[in-house]
Structures are given as C-alpha cells and as structure tokens.
Scaffold this motif. Structure first.
Motif, PDB file in Angstrom:
ATOM      1  N   MET A   1       0.827  -1.283  -0.082  1.00 24.04           N
ATOM      2  CA  MET A   1      -0.010  -0.064  -0.091  1.00 24.04           C
ATOM      3  C   MET A   1       1.002   1.113   0.195  1.00 24.04           C
ATOM      4  SD  MET A   1      -2.784   1.184   3.130  1.00 24.04           S
ATOM      5  CE  MET A   1      -3.520   2.562   2.964  1.00 24.04           C
ATOM      6  N   GLU A   2       0.553   2.002  -0.927  1.00 26.38           N
ATOM      7  CA  GLU A   2       1.475   3.329  -1.130  1.00 26.38           C
ATOM      8  C   GLU A   2       0.770   4.278  -0.064  1.00 26.38           C
ATOM      9  OE1 GLU A   2       4.523   6.002  -2.482  1.00 26.38           O
ATOM     10  OE2 GLU A   2       4.388   3.689  -2.938  1.00 26.38           O
ATOM     11  N   LEU A   3       1.358   4.957   0.687  1.00 24.92           N
ATOM     12  CA  LEU A   3       0.917   5.965   1.556  1.00 24.92           C
ATOM     13  C   LEU A   3       0.520   7.222   1.009  1.00 24.92           C
ATOM     14  CD1 LEU A   3       2.665   5.478   4.933  1.00 24.92           C
ATOM     15  CD2 LEU A   3       0.477   4.563   4.278  1.00 24.92           C
ATOM     16  N   THR A   4      -0.498   8.051   1.541  1.00 21.53           N
ATOM     17  CA  THR A   4      -0.833   9.081   0.980  1.00 21.53           C
ATOM     18  C   THR A   4      -0.304  10.210   1.830  1.00 21.53           C
ATOM     19  OG1 THR A   4      -3.072   9.431   1.800  1.00 21.53           O
ATOM     20  CG2 THR A   4      -2.881   8.614  -0.378  1.00 21.53           C
ATOM     21  N   GLN A   5      -0.157  11.573   1.766  1.00 17.96           N
ATOM     22  CA  GLN A   5       0.014  12.457   2.628  1.00 17.96           C
ATOM     23  C   GLN A   5      -0.989  12.222   3.982  1.00 17.96           C
ATOM     24  OE1 GLN A   5       2.790  14.902   2.864  1.00 17.96           O
ATOM     25  NE2 GLN A   5       2.317  14.766   5.127  1.00 17.96           N
ATOM     26  N   THR A   6      -2.178  12.095   3.673  1.00 19.27           N
ATOM     27  CA  THR A   6      -3.155  12.008   4.731  1.00 19.27           C
ATOM     28  C   THR A   6      -2.769  10.684   5.468  1.00 19.27           C
ATOM     29  OG1 THR A   6      -4.923  13.193   3.463  1.00 19.27           O
ATOM     30  CG2 THR A   6      -5.465  11.759   5.291  1.00 19.27           C
ATOM     31  N   ASP A   7      -2.383   9.707   4.812  1.00 17.67           N
ATOM     32  CA  ASP A   7      -2.256   8.187   5.435  1.00 17.67           C
ATOM     33  C   ASP A   7      -1.092   8.670   6.531  1.00 17.67           C
ATOM     34  OD1 ASP A   7      -4.256   7.051   4.129  1.00 17.67           O
ATOM     35  OD2 ASP A   7      -2.982   6.229   2.627  1.00 17.67           O
ATOM     36  N   PHE A   8      -0.038   9.251   6.045  1.00 17.88           N
ATOM     37  CA  PHE A   8       1.274   9.554   6.832  1.00 17.88           C
ATOM     38  C   PHE A   8       0.780  10.281   7.783  1.00 17.88           C
ATOM     39  CE2 PHE A   8       4.518  12.558   7.995  1.00 17.88           C
ATOM     40  CZ  PHE A   8       5.620  11.881   8.430  1.00 17.88           C
ATOM     41  N   ASP A   9       0.046  11.431   7.794  1.00 20.13           N
ATOM     42  CA  ASP A   9      -0.413  12.314   8.759  1.00 20.13           C
ATOM     43  C   ASP A   9      -1.098  11.528   9.863  1.00 20.13           C
ATOM     44  OD1 ASP A   9       0.552  14.488   7.449  1.00 20.13           O
ATOM     45  OD2 ASP A   9      -1.106  15.264   6.673  1.00 20.13           O
ATOM     46  N   ILE A  10      -1.862  10.642   9.670  1.00 17.98           N
ATOM     47  CA  ILE A  10      -2.586   9.771  10.556  1.00 17.98           C
ATOM     48  C   ILE A  10      -1.672   8.865  11.450  1.00 17.98           C
ATOM     49  CG2 ILE A  10      -4.393   7.739  10.616  1.00 17.98           C
ATOM     50  CD1 ILE A  10      -5.692   8.823   8.278  1.00 17.98           C
ATOM     51  N   ASN A  34     -11.818  15.265  11.847  1.00 15.34           N
ATOM     52  CA  ASN A  34     -11.495  16.754  12.304  1.00 15.34           C
ATOM     53  C   ASN A  34     -10.328  17.299  12.210  1.00 15.34           C
ATOM     54  OD1 ASN A  34     -14.549  16.863  12.883  1.00 15.34           O
ATOM     55  ND2 ASN A  34     -13.944  15.875  14.829  1.00 15.34           N
ATOM     56  N   ALA A  35      -9.264  16.661  12.490  1.00 15.23           N
ATOM     57  CA  ALA A  35      -7.888  17.224  12.485  1.00 15.23           C
ATOM     58  C   ALA A  35      -7.146  17.295  11.369  1.00 15.23           C
ATOM     59  CB  ALA A  35      -7.167  16.958  13.818  1.00 15.23           C
ATOM     60  N   ILE A  36      -7.349  15.971  10.931  1.00 11.95           N
ATOM     61  CA  ILE A  36      -6.278  15.686   9.465  1.00 11.95           C
ATOM     62  C   ILE A  36      -7.260  15.497   8.186  1.00 11.95           C
ATOM     63  CG2 ILE A  36      -4.947  13.621   8.686  1.00 11.95           C
ATOM     64  CD1 ILE A  36      -4.286  13.160  11.638  1.00 11.95           C
ATOM     65  N   GLY A  37      -8.400  15.134   8.439  1.00 10.10           N
ATOM     66  CA  GLY A  37      -9.505  14.953   7.109  1.00 10.10           C
ATOM     67  C   GLY A  37      -9.083  13.566   6.356  1.00 10.10           C
ATOM     68  N   GLY A  38      -9.041  12.776   7.382  1.00 12.46           N
ATOM     69  CA  GLY A  38      -8.879  11.415   6.675  1.00 12.46           C
ATOM     70  C   GLY A  38      -9.662  10.369   7.642  1.00 12.46           C
ATOM     71  N   ASN A  39      -9.533   8.992   7.189  1.00  7.53           N
ATOM     72  CA  ASN A  39     -10.289   8.152   7.532  1.00  7.53           C
ATOM     73  C   ASN A  39      -9.126   6.994   8.307  1.00  7.53           C
ATOM     74  OD1 ASN A  39     -11.819   5.899   8.924  1.00  7.53           O
ATOM     75  ND2 ASN A  39     -12.939   5.509   7.168  1.00  7.53           N
ATOM     76  N   PRO A  40      -8.811   6.689   9.225  1.00  7.01           N
ATOM     77  CA  PRO A  40      -7.689   5.570   9.864  1.00  7.01           C
ATOM     78  C   PRO A  40      -8.158   4.148   9.684  1.00  7.01           C
ATOM     79  CG  PRO A  40      -8.870   6.531  11.664  1.00  7.01           C
ATOM     80  CD  PRO A  40      -9.472   7.266  10.605  1.00  7.01           C
ATOM     81  N   ARG A  41      -9.544   3.930   9.277  1.00  7.79           N
ATOM     82  CA  ARG A  41     -10.002   2.524   9.361  1.00  7.79           C
ATOM     83  C   ARG A  41      -9.073   1.863   8.310  1.00  7.79           C
ATOM     84  NH1 ARG A  41     -13.736   1.586  12.966  1.00  7.79           N
ATOM     85  NH2 ARG A  41     -15.057   3.353  13.795  1.00  7.79           N
ATOM     86  N   PRO A  42      -9.025   2.437   7.121  1.00  2.89           N
ATOM     87  CA  PRO A  42      -8.285   1.511   6.228  1.00  2.89           C
ATOM     88  C   PRO A  42      -6.787   1.099   6.627  1.00  2.89           C
ATOM     89  CG  PRO A  42      -9.355   3.145   4.966  1.00  2.89           C
ATOM     90  CD  PRO A  42      -9.543   3.443   6.432  1.00  2.89           C
ATOM     91  N   LEU A  43      -6.222   2.098   7.341  1.00  2.00           N
ATOM     92  CA  LEU A  43      -4.681   1.668   7.922  1.00  2.00           C
ATOM     93  C   LEU A  43      -4.847   0.727   8.995  1.00  2.00           C
ATOM     94  CD1 LEU A  43      -3.577   5.502   7.961  1.00  2.00           C
ATOM     95  CD2 LEU A  43      -2.891   3.775   6.414  1.00  2.00           C
ATOM     96  N   ILE A  44      -5.937   0.599   9.671  1.00  3.29           N
ATOM     97  CA  ILE A  44      -6.123  -0.397  10.913  1.00  3.29           C
ATOM     98  C   ILE A  44      -6.336  -1.593   9.950  1.00  3.29           C
ATOM     99  CG2 ILE A  44      -7.452  -1.032  12.674  1.00  3.29           C
ATOM    100  CD1 ILE A  44      -8.110   1.952  13.301  1.00  3.29           C
ATOM    101  N   GLY A  47      -3.268  -3.343   8.599  1.00  2.00           N
ATOM    102  CA  GLY A  47      -2.367  -3.788   9.652  1.00  2.00           C
ATOM    103  C   GLY A  47      -1.450  -2.900   9.890  1.00  2.00           C
ATOM    104  N   TYR A  48      -1.454  -1.607   9.728  1.00  2.00           N
ATOM    105  CA  TYR A  48      -0.451  -0.495  10.091  1.00  2.00           C
ATOM    106  C   TYR A  48      -0.523   0.183  11.241  1.00  2.00           C
ATOM    107  CZ  TYR A  48       0.780  -0.155   5.284  1.00  2.00           C
ATOM    108  OH  TYR A  48       1.466  -0.488   3.715  1.00  2.00           O
ATOM    109  N   ILE A  49      -1.812  -0.033  11.999  1.00  2.00           N
ATOM    110  CA  ILE A  49      -2.149   0.457  13.144  1.00  2.00           C
ATOM    111  C   ILE A  49      -2.462  -0.461  14.098  1.00  2.00           C
ATOM    112  CG2 ILE A  49      -3.530   2.024  14.614  1.00  2.00           C
ATOM    113  CD1 ILE A  49      -3.937   3.868  12.087  1.00  2.00           C
TER     114      ILE A  49
END
Length: 78
Positions: A1-10, A34-44, A47-49
């Motif tokens: 998975m290639e991270l986007t800037q938003t993914d990195f920020d999360i 609210n703070a980042i503008g992204g959804n962390p569920r795909p990263l969870i 298996g990144y989180i």
C-alpha cells in the motif's frame, strides 16, 4: 500500500504521541476526521495500526516501516 500524505499524517499522529495508546477507535476516527481530514480505518484494516478493535495501541512494525519510508521520501520542514 502506497501511503498518501493524509495516511502519513494519521500514522504520524500516533508516532508523535498526539494520539496515545488506549485511545478508543471511535475517538481516533473523529480526531482524524476533524484534525487531519482522513479516515484511519483502512490503515487499521491494512495492519499499519495496532488495534484490539476497541482502542488504538500504536503502530505495527509494518506501520512504523511505512511511516519511516514516507518520511525519508518526503522530507518536511520541522
């Protein structure tokens, strides 16, 4: 998975300590929205989180490696 800037920020929110271990997933989702503008569920789900389903417990080895790789490829002013 290639991270986007938003993914990195999360991931960075966890790595930097802004989001601590034990933070409920629903609070983390709200924070990211609210703070980042992204959804962390795909990263969870990818298996990144580390999560037990109820709370966020840091980055996995894979998440930490992806965070470092993105940071190395995209240097930012601190």
């Amino acid at each position: 998975m290639e991270l986007t800037q938003t993914d990195f920020d999360i991931l960075n929110a966890i790595q930097s300590g802004r989001v601590g271990a034990g933070t409920p997933v629903n609070h983390f989702v709200d924070y990211c929205d609210n703070a980042i503008g992204g959804n962390p569920r795909p990263l969870i789900e990818a298996g990144y989180i580390k999560s037990d389903g109820d709370s966020v417990n840091g980055l996995t080895d894979e998440g930490l490696a992806a965070w470092k790789d993105f940071k190395d490829k995209h240097p930012q002013d601190d």
